[in-house]
Design a protein around this motif. Structure first.
Motif, PDB file in Angstrom:
ATOM      1  N   SER A 138     -10.846  30.465 -63.180  1.00 44.28           N
ATOM      2  CA  SER A 138     -11.429  29.543 -64.158  1.00 44.28           C
ATOM      3  C   SER A 138     -10.428  28.493 -64.614  1.00 44.28           C
ATOM      4  CB  SER A 138     -11.967  30.322 -65.359  1.00 44.28           C
ATOM      5  OG  SER A 138     -10.962  31.108 -65.970  1.00 44.28           O
ATOM      6  N   SER A 139      -9.148  28.833 -64.695  1.00 43.46           N
ATOM      7  CA  SER A 139      -8.152  27.836 -65.102  1.00 43.46           C
ATOM      8  C   SER A 139      -8.007  26.741 -64.052  1.00 43.46           C
ATOM      9  CB  SER A 139      -6.799  28.505 -65.350  1.00 43.46           C
ATOM     10  OG  SER A 139      -6.849  29.365 -66.460  1.00 43.46           O
ATOM     11  N   ALA A 140      -7.994  27.134 -62.779  1.00 47.32           N
ATOM     12  CA  ALA A 140      -7.917  26.147 -61.707  1.00 47.32           C
ATOM     13  C   ALA A 140      -9.168  25.276 -61.697  1.00 47.32           C
ATOM     14  CB  ALA A 140      -7.742  26.841 -60.368  1.00 47.32           C
ATOM     15  N   GLN A 298      -3.735  32.898 -64.412  1.00 45.45           N
ATOM     16  CA  GLN A 298      -4.062  33.946 -65.379  1.00 45.45           C
ATOM     17  C   GLN A 298      -3.041  33.942 -66.515  1.00 45.45           C
ATOM     18  OE1 GLN A 298      -4.388  37.450 -62.839  1.00 45.45           O
ATOM     19  NE2 GLN A 298      -6.609  37.305 -62.918  1.00 45.45           N
ATOM     20  N   GLN A 299      -3.007  32.825 -67.217  1.00 42.40           N
ATOM     21  CA  GLN A 299      -2.114  32.639 -68.349  1.00 42.40           C
ATOM     22  C   GLN A 299      -2.887  31.981 -69.484  1.00 42.40           C
ATOM     23  OE1 GLN A 299       1.658  30.754 -67.423  1.00 42.40           O
ATOM     24  NE2 GLN A 299       1.675  31.549 -65.334  1.00 42.40           N
ATOM     25  N   SER A 300      -2.395  32.148 -70.679  1.00 39.99           N
ATOM     26  CA  SER A 300      -3.048  31.517 -71.827  1.00 39.99           C
ATOM     27  C   SER A 300      -2.861  30.010 -71.825  1.00 39.99           C
ATOM     28  CB  SER A 300      -2.511  32.112 -73.133  1.00 39.99           C
ATOM     29  OG  SER A 300      -1.104  31.918 -73.226  1.00 39.99           O
ATOM     30  N   SER A 885     -10.180  27.222 -70.405  1.00 36.71           N
ATOM     31  CA  SER A 885     -10.875  28.054 -69.420  1.00 36.71           C
ATOM     32  C   SER A 885     -11.307  29.398 -69.963  1.00 36.71           C
ATOM     33  CB  SER A 885      -9.961  28.284 -68.210  1.00 36.71           C
ATOM     34  OG  SER A 885      -8.838  29.084 -68.570  1.00 36.71           O
ATOM     35  N   ARG A 886     -10.742  29.819 -71.076  1.00 37.15           N
ATOM     36  CA  ARG A 886     -10.973  31.147 -71.665  1.00 37.15           C
ATOM     37  C   ARG A 886     -10.495  32.259 -70.731  1.00 37.15           C
ATOM     38  NH1 ARG A 886     -10.710  29.525 -76.258  1.00 37.15           N
ATOM     39  NH2 ARG A 886     -11.690  31.377 -77.163  1.00 37.15           N
TER      40      ARG A 886
END
Length: 904
Positions: A138-140, A298-300, A885-886
């Motif tokens: 989701s971040s990407a 997978q980071q905040s 992205s949550r």
């Protein structure tokens, strides 16, 4: 049983490797190689090779279960379905529709994901739906959408990787997570390219690299900014590209200049000489790529981290050019398609936005409901799980195991236990299913037909090969029966092709447009890359193939046609990234018949298939191309990214109209917006006086775009009839020959293997720099928790292990969890290899044997996350969320390690 094989795809990762399911004379089936599929060419890892074992009734659910007296007991399907419908209906009546939650999975087929999203919004009326793919990329996706206007994991096929000059691979151990893909990187180096791997551990993948950078976990953002700083300081930016194809550079440049090399070294632990060498290796060749995976994502701050790597690509002109770009390596089997068609909290089918009125109107029209009746966006995955038992009182869960896979897993397990009602549909009795009030046994990959979308954006057809055991039904059957019991008698068919036909209509005109894709095409063409509109001359197609403006207005670039976006969002039919490309470069690759699996490791290591074409060739089109052009004949292309011209192969005129209708009137046009197609006799093909390239300037060949293959200049190719001299397509490909090969199947849009070659999917066609700044992880080490934990996978297990932990061969290779410790850290702790150790975070404690290795940083420990129980790594992980992205912060949290004595 007739001894015939069924071609299909692996049930595990996003490579979706091709395989055959072959009946055995004594009964049952086995997985055999399928060398015609270009991604793996017959090679399979141990997980794929043993996938058929999970089909055994002895290893999976074969009857519904209901909870009686605290135990799960077998029940009939009518009773189980009646109970689910009764409890969901009663909960909705008492607490309202948003008291009902739906949680999906990235392994569900496109048809199931689509039907699940529709079920949640139309039948239940709830906004509370998300899926475990939120934990994947989701971040990407968020960063890619910000920068390019569109998210598709890879904007180019994997086959482009060996042809580029340098790849920076950030936070991916693909040698273990998707072993068959490693050959692309091996071929890259064999071809003279270089590989840079960024990972805190010296993994099997890092061992293959020309340069390994080992940053402290959670500092990838600073690393990317430091590299961009050096690019600017050393004068390596591509100013012409920045000026012509991007916006926002000054702000991004200023942000990068605040991260000078010595400062970045102190943050990351990567030395200044290593930083300079990485910049040199990345900038020296004409072409380069950056690929990210879960490490930086997978980071905040995952969205900003990926954005910084994208900025590096844009500043050096390495995006939207042949053999260059940013891409994300999707993890789950259908992680890409799963979020495109409606099971994500904020999206509707076709990658439309749920809060866009035009998108709601379009999808509601397909579904036959009032747009105002559709709920709005709901909670993200972790936030939904965190709300269980309070705001969300009942949950329907399909294809996910959050008891093992979610962050702060002990808390999530407690929330699941607190529900008034939990129903789970799954293949096996997972740790999450064990908590359910009702468990439904559903079909799996080889027992059903359906589509998935790979990390390349290639839509694929999985075919049913075996009959499911008695008592097992598909997820589509479950949704049909529940919808009927809840008062919606129509709209939820059980036939997957019928569902896909509706999905096509729902996606039409959206960014992820599947409307031109059919089951027949998928079977004949070995998959089709989206976007693939049904009619590339209809609304949404612009003359230069650029993306239509988000407000639905026609794009105003030179040569652009008019296009109205139905959803008012960033994608319209025939636009939104419909750039040069085609179906499988003229056909599937072939592989050598001999030595298909030499030296394959039984621990799940990759078994390498032979390949005659070395990764660059294409196969013939099997005689499907009419008009005298020999299948597979290469067609040279000349021109730049603003417009291209083609010479015809074998004397057949090339029709430039994207619809396949062209009147050759003897004239050519070379304006910036339109493409130009030259027939072999020198006449032009066009629509009126202008030719239309509905895929970003690529030329249709009898109504289709042809695939791009960038190959080394070969004097022998000059002998091919009909080839015209080639002008450079772009600076990045100035020494290469750009060849289009004849598509395998005629009719309709060919699909889009390569995005952004002419323009990005933004209103003005330009990529967006996004200024970002390094910040600390949500949880930094301190005196109580002085170390950092990072997590990941091992080669012989997959995700939460719900399926792979049931395969004896895979368990023998990877029997349980472990804790990697650097020798200096182990010595300080007094730990020996194999000693039980406890890893403790602010959220809990996990126990596993120590594995002493110099392959990890002394300030970092590593645990794989495939196991439940006391070795559950996600008991420890931090659910701190990325604000955009949550995405939870799986990859970095503060821990301490304690050596346990006997009996502890």
């Amino acid at each position: 049983m007739e001894n015939t094989s069924t071609p299909t795809h692996c049930p595990y990762c996003a490579l979706q490797c091709g395989m055959n399911i072959t009946p055995l004379p004594q009964g049952g089936v086995e997985v055999t190689e399928r060398p015609d599929f270009p991604v793996n060419r017959g090679a399979l890892c141990g997980k794929g090779r043993t996938a058929a074992q999970v089909l055994s009734p002895a290893l999976r659910l074969t009857a519904p279960l209901v909870r009686e007296g605290g135990r799960l007991v077998e029940a009939s399907w009518p009773r189980a379905l009646d109970l689910i419908a009764e409890r969901l209906g009663a909960t909705r009546e008492r607490y309202g529709p948003d008291a009902l939650g739906v949680f999906g999975g990235g392994g569900l087929t496109n048809e199931k994901a689509y039907a699940l999203g529709k079920f949640a919004r139309v039948v239940l009326g709830t906004s509370q739906i998300d899926y475990n793919g939120r934990f994947c990329m989701s971040s990407a996706a968020a960063a890619g959408t910000k920068a390019f206007g569109l998210d598709r994991g890879l904007p180019f096929p994997l086959e482009d990787i060996p042809k580029t000059g340098c790849v920076i691979l950030v936070g991916s151990n693909l040698a273990e997570t998707m072993p068959p893909s490693l050959r692309f990187f091996t071929e890259l180096r064999e071809n003279g390219g270089t590989l840079i791997v960024v990972d805190p551990r010296r993994t099997r993948t890092a061992e293959q690299a020309d340069l390994h950078l080992a940053p402290r976990p959670g500092t990838d953002l600073a690393l990317a900014l430091g590299l961009l700083h050096l690019v600017v300081a050393e004068g390596r930016t591509d100013e012409e590209y920045i000026r012509e194809r991007t916006t926002g550079w000054e702000e991004a440049r200023a942000a990068a200049m605040a991260h000078w090399p010595e400062h970045v070294e102190r943050i990351t632990g990567v030395s200044v000489p290593e930083l300079r060498e990485a910049v040199r290796m990345f900038c020296a060749p004409e072409t380069a790529m950056v690929l990210t995976a879960r490490g930086p994502e997978q980071q905040s701050k995952g969205t900003d981290t990926v954005g910084a790597w994208i900025n590096l690509c844009l500043a050096t002109g390495r995006a939207g050019r042949p053999l260059s770009g940013y891409g994300c390596l999707t993890g789950q089997g259908n992680g890409q398609g799963g979020r495109e068609h409606g099971q994500k909290a904020d999206q509707l089918p076709g990658y439309r936005k749920l809060d866009d009125p035009a998108a709601r109107a379009h999808v509601a029209g397909v579904w036959g409901v009032d747009p105002d009746a559709l709920p709005g966006p709901g909670r993200s995955a972790y936030e939904l799980l965190d709300a269980l038992g309070t705001d969300v009182r009942a949950l329907l869960l399909m294809g996910s195991n959050p008891v093992v896979s979610a962050p702060r897993a002990a808390h999530v397990e407690q929330r699941l236990r607190s529900l008034d009602f939990l129903a789970v549909a799954d293949v096996v009795l997972s740790e999450t299913a064990e908590l359910a009030d009702v468990v439904l046994p559903v079909t799996q990959w080889a027992e059903e037909t359906g589509t998935t979308t790979s990390l390349e954006g290639r839509v694929l057809l999985r075919r049913q090969a075996v009959t499911p055991p008695p008592g097992v039904h598909s997820d589509l059957y479950v949704l049909h029966e529940l919808a009927d019991r809840l008062g919606v008698e129509k709209g939820f068919p059980t036939d997957p092709e019928e569902v896909f036909e509706e999905l096509r209509r729902a996606s039409a005109g959206g960014p992820a447009d599947y409307s031109g894709i059919t089951y027949r095409r998928l079977a004949e063409e070995n998959g089709v890359f989206w976007p693939c509109p049904e009619d590339s001359t209809g609304a949404g197609a612009t003359a230069d193939g650029g993306a239509a403006a988000p407000d639905g207005a026609a794009d105003t670039a030179e040569g652009a046609g008019t296009a109205g976006a139905e959803d008012g969002g960033a994608g319209t039919a025939g636009a939104e990234g419909r750039f040069p490309g085609g179906a499988q470069d003229g056909g599937a690759r072939t592989a050598a018949a001999e030595d298909r699996f030499p030296g394959g490791a039984q621990d799940g290591g990759v078994r390498t298939a032979g390949d005659e074409d070395g990764g660059a060739g294409t196969a013939a089109a099997e005689g499907r191309f009419p008009g005298g052009t020999e299948p597979g004949t290469p067609v040279a292309v000349a021109g730049g990214p603003e417009g291209v011209s083609e010479g015809a192969g074998a004397g057949t005129a090339q029709h430039a109209s994207a619809a396949g209708t062209a009147g050759a009137d003897g004239r050519t046009t070379a304006d910036a917006g339109g493409g130009m197609a030259a027939a072999t006799d020198g006449s032009a093909a066009g629509s009126g006086s202008d030719s239309v390239a509905g895929a970003g300037g690529s030329l249709a060949v009898d109504g289709e775009d042809a695939a791009l293959d960038v190959l080394p200049d070969d004097p022998a190719s000059e002998a091919v009839p009909g080839l015209t001299p080639l002008a450079p397509l772009a600076k990045a490909a100035s020494e290469a020959r750009l060849v289009r090969t004849v598509p395998r199947v005629v009719g309709g849009h060919p699909g889009t293997p390569r995005l952004f070659l002419d323009r990005f999917a933004t209103p003005d066609g330009r990529a967006r720099f996004v200024p970002v700044f390094h910040r600390a992880t949500a949880e930094e080490p301190d005196s109580e928790y002085p170390l950092l934990l990072t997590t990941g996978r091992v080669v012989s297990q997959y995700q939460s292990g719900a399926q792979t932990r049931r395969v004896a061969e895979l368990n023998a290779a990877a029997p349980g969890p472990f804790v990697e410790l650097h020798p200096r850290l182990a010595a300080r702790l007094g730990a020996a290899d194999g000693d039980p150790v406890a890893v403790v975070s602010r959220r809990g404690r996990a126990v596993a044997p120590a594995r002493i290795t110099p392959a990890i940083r002394p300030d970092t420990v590593f645990m794989p996350f495939h196991w439940p129980g006391e070795g559950r790594a996600n008991t420890l992980t931090n659910p701190a969320l990325d604000p955009t992205s949550r995405m939870p912060e799986f990859k970095s949290c503060a821990v301490r390690v304690e050596v346990l004595g006997p009996g502890e």
